[in-house]
Design an enzyme around this catalytic site. Structure first.
Site, PDB file in Angstrom:
ATOM      1  N   SER A 104       0.803  -1.228   0.000  1.00  0.00           N
ATOM      2  CA  SER A 104       0.000   0.000   0.000  1.00  0.00           C
ATOM      3  C   SER A 104       0.836   1.279   0.000  1.00  0.00           C
ATOM      4  O   SER A 104       0.274   2.367  -0.042  1.00  0.00           O
ATOM      5  CB  SER A 104      -0.935   0.002   1.218  1.00  0.00           C
ATOM      6  OG  SER A 104      -0.201   0.272   2.391  1.00  0.00           O
ATOM      7  N   SER A 155      -8.898   2.806  -4.035  1.00  0.00           N
ATOM      8  CA  SER A 155      -8.165   3.969  -3.519  1.00  0.00           C
ATOM      9  C   SER A 155      -8.375   5.216  -4.372  1.00  0.00           C
ATOM     10  O   SER A 155      -8.487   5.137  -5.602  1.00  0.00           O
ATOM     11  CB  SER A 155      -6.670   3.633  -3.508  1.00  0.00           C
ATOM     12  OG  SER A 155      -5.910   4.802  -3.338  1.00  0.00           O
ATOM     13  N   GLU A 157      -6.104   7.037  -5.117  1.00  0.00           N
ATOM     14  CA  GLU A 157      -4.934   7.083  -6.015  1.00  0.00           C
ATOM     15  C   GLU A 157      -5.339   6.740  -7.449  1.00  0.00           C
ATOM     16  O   GLU A 157      -4.618   7.066  -8.385  1.00  0.00           O
ATOM     17  CB  GLU A 157      -3.866   6.097  -5.543  1.00  0.00           C
ATOM     18  CG  GLU A 157      -2.950   6.637  -4.474  1.00  0.00           C
ATOM     19  CD  GLU A 157      -1.959   7.675  -4.998  1.00  0.00           C
ATOM     20  OE1 GLU A 157      -1.230   7.377  -5.950  1.00  0.00           O
ATOM     21  OE2 GLU A 157      -1.926   8.782  -4.443  1.00  0.00           O
ATOM     22  N   TYR A 179       1.160   1.425  -8.170  1.00  0.00           N
ATOM     23  CA  TYR A 179       0.154   1.122  -7.138  1.00  0.00           C
ATOM     24  C   TYR A 179      -1.241   1.534  -7.631  1.00  0.00           C
ATOM     25  O   TYR A 179      -2.197   0.753  -7.545  1.00  0.00           O
ATOM     26  CB  TYR A 179       0.501   1.871  -5.844  1.00  0.00           C
ATOM     27  CG  TYR A 179      -0.614   1.872  -4.811  1.00  0.00           C
ATOM     28  CD1 TYR A 179      -0.808   0.796  -3.958  1.00  0.00           C
ATOM     29  CD2 TYR A 179      -1.490   2.966  -4.695  1.00  0.00           C
ATOM     30  CE1 TYR A 179      -1.836   0.797  -3.012  1.00  0.00           C
ATOM     31  CE2 TYR A 179      -2.512   2.978  -3.753  1.00  0.00           C
ATOM     32  CZ  TYR A 179      -2.684   1.890  -2.925  1.00  0.00           C
ATOM     33  OH  TYR A 179      -3.699   1.888  -1.998  1.00  0.00           O
ATOM     34  N   LYS A 183      -4.449  -0.898  -8.312  1.00  0.00           N
ATOM     35  CA  LYS A 183      -5.746  -0.692  -7.633  1.00  0.00           C
ATOM     36  C   LYS A 183      -6.870  -0.522  -8.667  1.00  0.00           C
ATOM     37  O   LYS A 183      -8.005  -0.964  -8.445  1.00  0.00           O
ATOM     38  CB  LYS A 183      -5.686   0.550  -6.733  1.00  0.00           C
ATOM     39  CG  LYS A 183      -5.016   0.296  -5.401  1.00  0.00           C
ATOM     40  CD  LYS A 183      -5.908  -0.528  -4.462  1.00  0.00           C
ATOM     41  CE  LYS A 183      -5.211  -0.870  -3.165  1.00  0.00           C
ATOM     42  NZ  LYS A 183      -5.929  -1.834  -2.333  1.00  0.00           N
TER      43      LYS A 183
HETATM   44  P1  NAP Z   1      -1.395  -1.379   5.480  1.00  0.00           P
HETATM   45  O1  NAP Z   1      -1.359  -0.887   6.898  1.00  0.00           O
HETATM   46  O2  NAP Z   1      -0.201  -1.184   4.609  1.00  0.00           O
HETATM   47  O3  NAP Z   1      -1.742  -2.958   5.540  1.00  0.00           O
HETATM   48  C1  NAP Z   1      -1.537  -3.790   4.433  1.00  0.00           C
HETATM   49  C2  NAP Z   1      -1.872  -5.200   4.825  1.00  0.00           C
HETATM   50  O4  NAP Z   1      -1.696  -6.060   3.683  1.00  0.00           O
HETATM   51  C3  NAP Z   1      -1.020  -5.800   5.947  1.00  0.00           C
HETATM   52  O5  NAP Z   1      -1.836  -6.483   6.856  1.00  0.00           O
HETATM   53  C4  NAP Z   1      -0.106  -6.784   5.219  1.00  0.00           C
HETATM   54  O6  NAP Z   1       0.245  -7.890   6.015  1.00  0.00           O
HETATM   55  C5  NAP Z   1      -1.062  -7.245   4.121  1.00  0.00           C
HETATM   56  N1  NAP Z   1      -0.364  -7.899   3.001  1.00  0.00           N
HETATM   57  C6  NAP Z   1       0.624  -7.392   2.225  1.00  0.00           C
HETATM   58  N2  NAP Z   1       1.004  -8.289   1.296  1.00  0.00           N
HETATM   59  C7  NAP Z   1       0.236  -9.404   1.483  1.00  0.00           C
HETATM   60  C8  NAP Z   1       0.152 -10.661   0.864  1.00  0.00           C
HETATM   61  N3  NAP Z   1       0.950 -11.010  -0.164  1.00  0.00           N
HETATM   62  N4  NAP Z   1      -0.767 -11.564   1.308  1.00  0.00           N
HETATM   63  C9  NAP Z   1      -1.560 -11.263   2.354  1.00  0.00           C
HETATM   64  N5  NAP Z   1      -1.513 -10.072   3.014  1.00  0.00           N
HETATM   65  C10 NAP Z   1      -0.626  -9.161   2.576  1.00  0.00           C
HETATM   66  O7  NAP Z   1      -2.640  -0.751   4.707  1.00  0.00           O
HETATM   67  P2  NAP Z   1      -3.910   0.060   5.290  1.00  0.00           P
HETATM   68  O8  NAP Z   1      -3.556   1.495   5.404  1.00  0.00           O
HETATM   69  O9  NAP Z   1      -4.468  -0.674   6.427  1.00  0.00           O
HETATM   70  O10 NAP Z   1      -4.894  -0.036   4.038  1.00  0.00           O
HETATM   71  C11 NAP Z   1      -5.753  -1.153   3.861  1.00  0.00           C
HETATM   72  C12 NAP Z   1      -6.125  -1.270   2.389  1.00  0.00           C
HETATM   73  O11 NAP Z   1      -6.776  -0.077   1.962  1.00  0.00           O
HETATM   74  C13 NAP Z   1      -4.944  -1.443   1.446  1.00  0.00           C
HETATM   75  O12 NAP Z   1      -5.375  -2.274   0.392  1.00  0.00           O
HETATM   76  C14 NAP Z   1      -4.680  -0.040   0.922  1.00  0.00           C
HETATM   77  O13 NAP Z   1      -4.070  -0.103  -0.345  1.00  0.00           O
HETATM   78  C15 NAP Z   1      -6.088   0.492   0.850  1.00  0.00           C
HETATM   79  N6  NAP Z   1      -6.235   1.944   1.003  1.00  0.00           N
HETATM   80  C16 NAP Z   1      -5.685   2.558   2.085  1.00  0.00           C
HETATM   81  C17 NAP Z   1      -5.884   3.912   2.253  1.00  0.00           C
HETATM   82  C18 NAP Z   1      -5.313   4.639   3.435  1.00  0.00           C
HETATM   83  O14 NAP Z   1      -5.279   5.883   3.398  1.00  0.00           O
HETATM   84  N7  NAP Z   1      -4.915   3.945   4.494  1.00  0.00           N
HETATM   85  C19 NAP Z   1      -6.649   4.639   1.316  1.00  0.00           C
HETATM   86  C20 NAP Z   1      -7.195   3.952   0.228  1.00  0.00           C
HETATM   87  C21 NAP Z   1      -7.006   2.591   0.095  1.00  0.00           C
HETATM   88  P3  NAP Z   1       1.725  -8.122   6.661  1.00  0.00           P
HETATM   89  O15 NAP Z   1       1.600  -7.754   8.113  1.00  0.00           O
HETATM   90  O16 NAP Z   1       1.924  -9.585   6.472  1.00  0.00           O
HETATM   91  O17 NAP Z   1       2.696  -7.273   5.917  1.00  0.00           O
HETATM   92  O1  G4F Z   2       1.277   9.595   3.072  1.00  0.00           O
HETATM   93  P1  G4F Z   2       1.577   9.263   1.665  1.00  0.00           P
HETATM   94  O2  G4F Z   2       2.730   8.359   1.409  1.00  0.00           O
HETATM   95  O3  G4F Z   2       0.227   8.735   1.050  1.00  0.00           O
HETATM   96  P2  G4F Z   2      -0.302   8.567  -0.467  1.00  0.00           P
HETATM   97  O4  G4F Z   2       0.809   8.460  -1.426  1.00  0.00           O
HETATM   98  O5  G4F Z   2      -1.307   9.642  -0.703  1.00  0.00           O
HETATM   99  O6  G4F Z   2      -1.003   7.142  -0.402  1.00  0.00           O
HETATM  100  C1  G4F Z   2      -1.827   6.762   0.702  1.00  0.00           C
HETATM  101  O7  G4F Z   2      -3.161   7.129   0.433  1.00  0.00           O
HETATM  102  C2  G4F Z   2      -3.749   6.471  -0.704  1.00  0.00           C
HETATM  103  C3  G4F Z   2      -5.170   7.019  -0.862  1.00  0.00           C
HETATM  104  O8  G4F Z   2      -5.138   8.181  -1.630  1.00  0.00           O
HETATM  105  C4  G4F Z   2      -3.725   4.985  -0.455  1.00  0.00           C
HETATM  106  F1  G4F Z   2      -4.337   4.339  -1.476  1.00  0.00           F
HETATM  107  C5  G4F Z   2      -2.305   4.502  -0.285  1.00  0.00           C
HETATM  108  O9  G4F Z   2      -2.292   3.102   0.003  1.00  0.00           O
HETATM  109  C6  G4F Z   2      -1.676   5.246   0.891  1.00  0.00           C
HETATM  110  O10 G4F Z   2      -2.328   4.852   2.062  1.00  0.00           O
HETATM  111  O11 G4F Z   2       1.880  10.625   0.852  1.00  0.00           O
HETATM  112  C7  G4F Z   2       0.975  11.720   0.843  1.00  0.00           C
HETATM  113  C8  G4F Z   2       1.623  12.909   0.157  1.00  0.00           C
HETATM  114  C9  G4F Z   2       2.227  12.580  -1.219  1.00  0.00           C
HETATM  115  O12 G4F Z   2       1.858  13.579  -2.128  1.00  0.00           O
HETATM  116  C10 G4F Z   2       3.724  12.631  -0.988  1.00  0.00           C
HETATM  117  O13 G4F Z   2       4.495  13.040  -2.122  1.00  0.00           O
HETATM  118  O14 G4F Z   2       2.705  13.367   0.969  1.00  0.00           O
HETATM  119  C11 G4F Z   2       3.793  13.674   0.120  1.00  0.00           C
HETATM  120  N1  G4F Z   2       5.053  13.592   0.876  1.00  0.00           N
HETATM  121  C12 G4F Z   2       5.931  14.613   1.045  1.00  0.00           C
HETATM  122  N2  G4F Z   2       6.995  14.182   1.734  1.00  0.00           N
HETATM  123  C13 G4F Z   2       5.560  12.499   1.478  1.00  0.00           C
HETATM  124  C14 G4F Z   2       6.784  12.873   2.007  1.00  0.00           C
HETATM  125  N3  G4F Z   2       5.076  11.240   1.606  1.00  0.00           N
HETATM  126  C15 G4F Z   2       5.816  10.348   2.289  1.00  0.00           C
HETATM  127  N4  G4F Z   2       5.329   9.086   2.455  1.00  0.00           N
HETATM  128  N5  G4F Z   2       7.043  10.657   2.810  1.00  0.00           N
HETATM  129  C16 G4F Z   2       7.581  11.914   2.699  1.00  0.00           C
HETATM  130  O15 G4F Z   2       8.687  12.186   3.169  1.00  0.00           O
END
Ligand code: NAP
Ligand code: G4F
Length: 363
Positions: A104, A155, A157, A179, A183
């Site tokens: 993710s 997402s 994204e 990514y 998605k």
């Molecule tokens: P996260 O904290 O990165 O958790 C990802 C999970 O996926 C972990 O439990 C990881 O398990 C598991 N995983 C990775 N590779 C795997 C595999 N090969 N087989 C089985 N499990 C696997 O993500 P999150 O923030 O909770 O987000 C949950 C979902 O929502 C993700 O799909 C993310 O892309 C999506 N999403 C997140 C956001 C956001 O802002 N948080 C927004 C939009 C969509 P391990 O412990 O084994 O690594």
């Molecule tokens: O926190 P980020 O890494 O999140 P990003 O790329 O928006 O993705 C997250 O949200 C998505 C939903 O829109 C999910 F689908 C995805 O799985 C994940 O949870 O970065 C947010 C913003 C970006 O624009 C990045 O360029 O912050 C900017 N940024 C600036 N400095 C940084 C940094 N991001 C990270 N991670 N680290 C930096 O030092």
């Protein structure tokens, strides 16, 4: 094909809803992640029996998960392994499957594009196939086919280089990272299984959501941990990339409520979930340092190493459909969220904890 478990008889009003939830069984992939933990807590509070898919031999997050949620049952499986997913669905016999597992972290998707495609993209196909096979669905569309309801973690994204703002369920996709592309594949595949097989399969198009359990690589947690380290005198600087990127940040515990509501609906449909309010990374920084009584300009250094090959400049949700049809709203605002994260990391580091072995508050 799975034999179905019994159901309690229908009552009326809230009692019927509670009884229906009591008899429901959910399987969550990605249960060791941020959303997995909050969703498991929410479903348990709603009376569900919750199972989580975990991978690997010695996954350290499994111990933390057990400490937090003793009631969750765990089953082994990996999104890269079709057989393990079929076995998991066969054994658990879930009413609902939430596919939250993914790679993710967006920057990692350029470094390991193929793996991201396999897990974040094809992994969705494997989970859907496990449900299809175990439900005995072999031919074409017939509405309501199969009893297992499926949620895909799509997402914002996928909107990437946005065509309009704010983004709603009709906004075209233009992903900007491997990514986002993976998605988008998972999103269309979920739609396709709904249309091809009549499965109750839906996607939540979730905008960024954060919490004290957020992974330390994401910008909100990187900042809250950085502020705490600087405040406590462990570090002097925080190195970041693009400070002008704009995101719609909400609280993860609010967003998992929407996931359950989507599977509880009469008709399967996809929904945008976000707050509709945006801030820049710079604004986030200013607020986070202020919570700790610090001035960000004295500590933050911009570093080209964190600039992405292609950036998503601005994301902003239009969650009106979810509000109208699901009655969903985010409750925690940006200021409250940032203060919660900074305070949680100050408490964590002050008590000798580390980001790697703690997901924050109650982990
Ligand atoms: P996260 O904290 O990165 O958790 C990802 C999970 O996926 C972990 O439990 C990881 O398990 C598991 N995983 C990775 N590779 C795997 C595999 N090969 N087989 C089985 N499990 C696997 O993500 P999150 O923030 O909770 O987000 C949950 C979902 O929502 C993700 O799909 C993310 O892309 C999506 N999403 C997140 C956001 C956001 O802002 N948080 C927004 C939009 C969509 P391990 O412990 O084994 O690594
Ligand atoms: O926190 P980020 O890494 O999140 P990003 O790329 O928006 O993705 C997250 O949200 C998505 C939903 O829109 C999910 F689908 C995805 O799985 C994940 O949870 O970065 C947010 C913003 C970006 O624009 C990045 O360029 O912050 C900017 N940024 C600036 N400095 C940084 C940094 N991001 C990270 N991670 N680290 C930096 O030092």
């Amino acid at each position: 094909m799975l034999p179905r478990r019994g159901r309690s008889p229908a009552g009326s009003g809230w009692r019927r809803n509670w009884e229906a939830a009591l008899s429901r069984r959910a399987l969550i992939t990605g249960i060791t992640g941020q959303d997995g933990s909050y969703l498991a807590e929410h479903l348990i509070a709603c009376g569900y029996e919750v199972w989580g898919l975990v991978r690997g031999q010695q996954n350290p997050r499994v111990r933390q998960l057990r400490q937090l949620l003793g009631d969750v049952r765990l089953i082994r499986g990996d999104l890269l392994d079709q057989g393990s997913l079929i076995s998991a669905v066969e054994q658990v016999q879930p009413d609902e499957v939430y596919n939250l597992a993914a790679i993710s972290y967006v920057p990692m998707s350029w470094q390991q594009a193929e793996l991201t495609g396999e897990v974040t993209g094809l992994g969705v196909l494997r989970v859907l196939e496990a449900i299809r096979v175990c439900s005995g669905i072999s031919a074409s569309r017939s509405p309501g086919r199969g009893q297992i309801r499926f949620y895909q973690a799509s997402s914002s994204e996928m909107f990437g280089m946005v065509r309009e703002s704010p983004q709603n369920e009709q906004t075209p996709f233009h992903p900007r990272s491997p990514y986002g592309v993976a998605k988008t594949y998972g999103h269309f595949l979920t739609q396709n299984y709904r249309e091809s097989y009549g499965m109750f399969a839906v996607s939540g198009i979730l905008f960024n959501h954060e919490s004290p359990r957020r992974g330390a690589e994401f910008v909100t947690r990187k900042i809250s941990l950085g502020v705490a380290r600087i405040k406590l005198g462990y570090e002097k600087q925080l190195r970041l990339g693009n400070l002008s990127a704009r995101r719609d940040w909400g609280y993860a515990a609010d967003y998992v409520r929407a996931m359950r509501l989507m599977l509880a609906g009469e008709e399967p449909a996809d929904y945008v979930i976000g707050t509709g309010v945006t801030h820049t990374v710079g604004e986030l920084l200013e607020l986070a340092f202020k919570v700790a009584g610090l001035d960000w300009r004295e500590h933050v250094v911009t570093d080209a190493a964190f600039i992405r090959p292609a950036e998503v400049d601005k994301l902003c949700a239009d969650p009106s459909l979810a509000r109208e049809r699901l009655g969903w709203e985010s409750k925690v605002g940006f200021e409250e969220l940032v203060a919660m994260m900074v305070e949680a990391d100050l408490a964590l580091l002050s008590s000798g904890g580390h980001a790697e072995d703690s997901f924050g508050d109650s982990w």
